[in-house]
Design a protein around this motif. Structure first.
Motif, PDB file in Angstrom:
ATOM      1  N   THR A  33       0.858  -1.184   0.000  1.00 36.07           N
ATOM      2  CA  THR A  33       0.000   0.000   0.000  1.00 36.07           C
ATOM      3  C   THR A  33       0.890   1.229   0.000  1.00 36.07           C
ATOM      4  O   THR A  33       2.071   1.159   0.354  1.00 36.07           O
ATOM      5  CB  THR A  33      -0.915   0.058   1.253  1.00 36.07           C
ATOM      6  N   SER A  34       0.307   2.352  -0.394  1.00 32.22           N
ATOM      7  CA  SER A  34       1.014   3.623  -0.322  1.00 32.22           C
ATOM      8  C   SER A  34       0.003   4.697   0.066  1.00 32.22           C
ATOM      9  O   SER A  34      -1.197   4.516  -0.138  1.00 32.22           O
ATOM     10  CB  SER A  34       1.684   3.968  -1.655  1.00 32.22           C
ATOM     11  N   PRO A  35       0.492   5.822   0.641  1.00 28.39           N
ATOM     12  CA  PRO A  35      -0.440   6.885   1.033  1.00 28.39           C
ATOM     13  C   PRO A  35      -1.280   7.394  -0.143  1.00 28.39           C
ATOM     14  O   PRO A  35      -2.433   7.741   0.028  1.00 28.39           O
ATOM     15  CB  PRO A  35       0.469   7.987   1.569  1.00 28.39           C
ATOM     16  N   GLN A  36      -0.692   7.398  -1.338  1.00 30.62           N
ATOM     17  CA  GLN A  36      -1.435   7.788  -2.536  1.00 30.62           C
ATOM     18  C   GLN A  36      -1.903   6.497  -3.205  1.00 30.62           C
ATOM     19  O   GLN A  36      -1.085   5.749  -3.737  1.00 30.62           O
ATOM     20  CB  GLN A  36      -0.554   8.572  -3.517  1.00 30.62           C
ATOM     21  N   LYS A  37      -3.188   6.238  -3.183  1.00 31.43           N
ATOM     22  CA  LYS A  37      -3.742   4.983  -3.697  1.00 31.43           C
ATOM     23  C   LYS A  37      -3.200   4.668  -5.098  1.00 31.43           C
ATOM     24  O   LYS A  37      -3.188   5.514  -5.980  1.00 31.43           O
ATOM     25  CB  LYS A  37      -5.266   5.076  -3.728  1.00 31.43           C
TER      26      LYS A  37
ATOM     27  N   ARG B 150      -0.166   4.039  -5.992  1.00 28.47           N
ATOM     28  CA  ARG B 150       1.153   4.580  -6.315  1.00 28.47           C
ATOM     29  C   ARG B 150       2.290   3.603  -6.100  1.00 28.47           C
ATOM     30  O   ARG B 150       3.434   3.911  -6.388  1.00 28.47           O
ATOM     31  CB  ARG B 150       1.418   5.833  -5.484  1.00 28.47           C
TER      32      ARG B 150
ATOM     33  N   PRO C 211       7.311   2.472  -7.981  1.00 25.60           N
ATOM     34  CA  PRO C 211       6.132   3.319  -8.186  1.00 25.60           C
ATOM     35  C   PRO C 211       5.229   2.713  -9.253  1.00 25.60           C
ATOM     36  O   PRO C 211       5.701   2.282 -10.299  1.00 25.60           O
ATOM     37  CB  PRO C 211       6.711   4.653  -8.659  1.00 25.60           C
TER      38      PRO C 211
ATOM     39  N   ASP D 221       3.580   7.287 -13.147  1.00 20.09           N
ATOM     40  CA  ASP D 221       4.341   8.273 -12.377  1.00 20.09           C
ATOM     41  C   ASP D 221       5.584   7.621 -11.783  1.00 20.09           C
ATOM     42  O   ASP D 221       5.486   6.682 -11.007  1.00 20.09           O
ATOM     43  CB  ASP D 221       3.458   8.832 -11.256  1.00 20.09           C
TER      44      ASP D 221
ATOM     45  N   SER E 227       7.763   9.168  -9.819  1.00 18.24           N
ATOM     46  CA  SER E 227       8.257   9.942  -8.682  1.00 18.24           C
ATOM     47  C   SER E 227       8.387   9.044  -7.454  1.00 18.24           C
ATOM     48  O   SER E 227       7.855   7.938  -7.401  1.00 18.24           O
ATOM     49  CB  SER E 227       7.337  11.129  -8.398  1.00 18.24           C
TER      50      SER E 227
ATOM     51  N   THR F 120       7.892   7.123  -4.163  1.00 19.55           N
ATOM     52  CA  THR F 120       6.650   6.585  -3.628  1.00 19.55           C
ATOM     53  C   THR F 120       6.901   5.903  -2.292  1.00 19.55           C
ATOM     54  O   THR F 120       7.619   4.904  -2.233  1.00 19.55           O
ATOM     55  CB  THR F 120       6.039   5.555  -4.611  1.00 19.55           C
TER      56      THR F 120
END
Length: 130
Positions: A67-71, A73, A113, A117, A119, A121
């Protein structure tokens, strides 16, 4: 002037090499546990994410979830022991995978990532072996 140019070139080459190197981490389970939760940051797309090495035996059940804070990502791929670029069936560019391991050895879980994107992650990786 030549020394300054040489020094700048050395710094640029060092930065380029550092950016292209993947971080590799050995997965270790706490005593008596079958699940470990790992936090990290994947930098630079699929070619420069984080690789987790996991020693497991043929027939063991592996469950991996990222999981990542930005779904959406973060994603991962799982590579079998000695598999080079081979990927376990169904374990390419996913956030969840569960299956029975086909052979014993070091599996690599490559986190990077997801999506288009590249960037940095932040992610949380949960690995369970039964």
């Amino acid at each position: 002037m030549k020394r300054l140019v040489a020094a700048m070139l050395a710094v640029l080459l060092t930065c380029a090499v550092a950016l292209s190197v993947q971080k590799t981490v050995r997965v270790k389970f706490p005593p008596g546990r079958t699940t470990v939760v790992l936090k990290g940051v994947a930098v630079g797309g699929e070619d420069a994410g984080v690789i987790y090495l996991l020693r497991a035996r043929k027939g063991q059940q592996l469950i991996v979830h990222v999981t990542s804070p930005q779904k959406g990502r973060a994603a991962f791929s799982i590579h079998p022991p000695g598999g080079g670029l081979d990927v376990i069936e169904g374990a390419r560019d996913v956030a969840d995978w569960e299956g029975t391991l086909p052979k014993s050895g070091d599996y690599s879980i490559h986190v990077y990532p997801g999506g288009d994107d590249d960037s940095d992650t932040a992610f949380t990786l949960e690995v369970t072996v039964r």
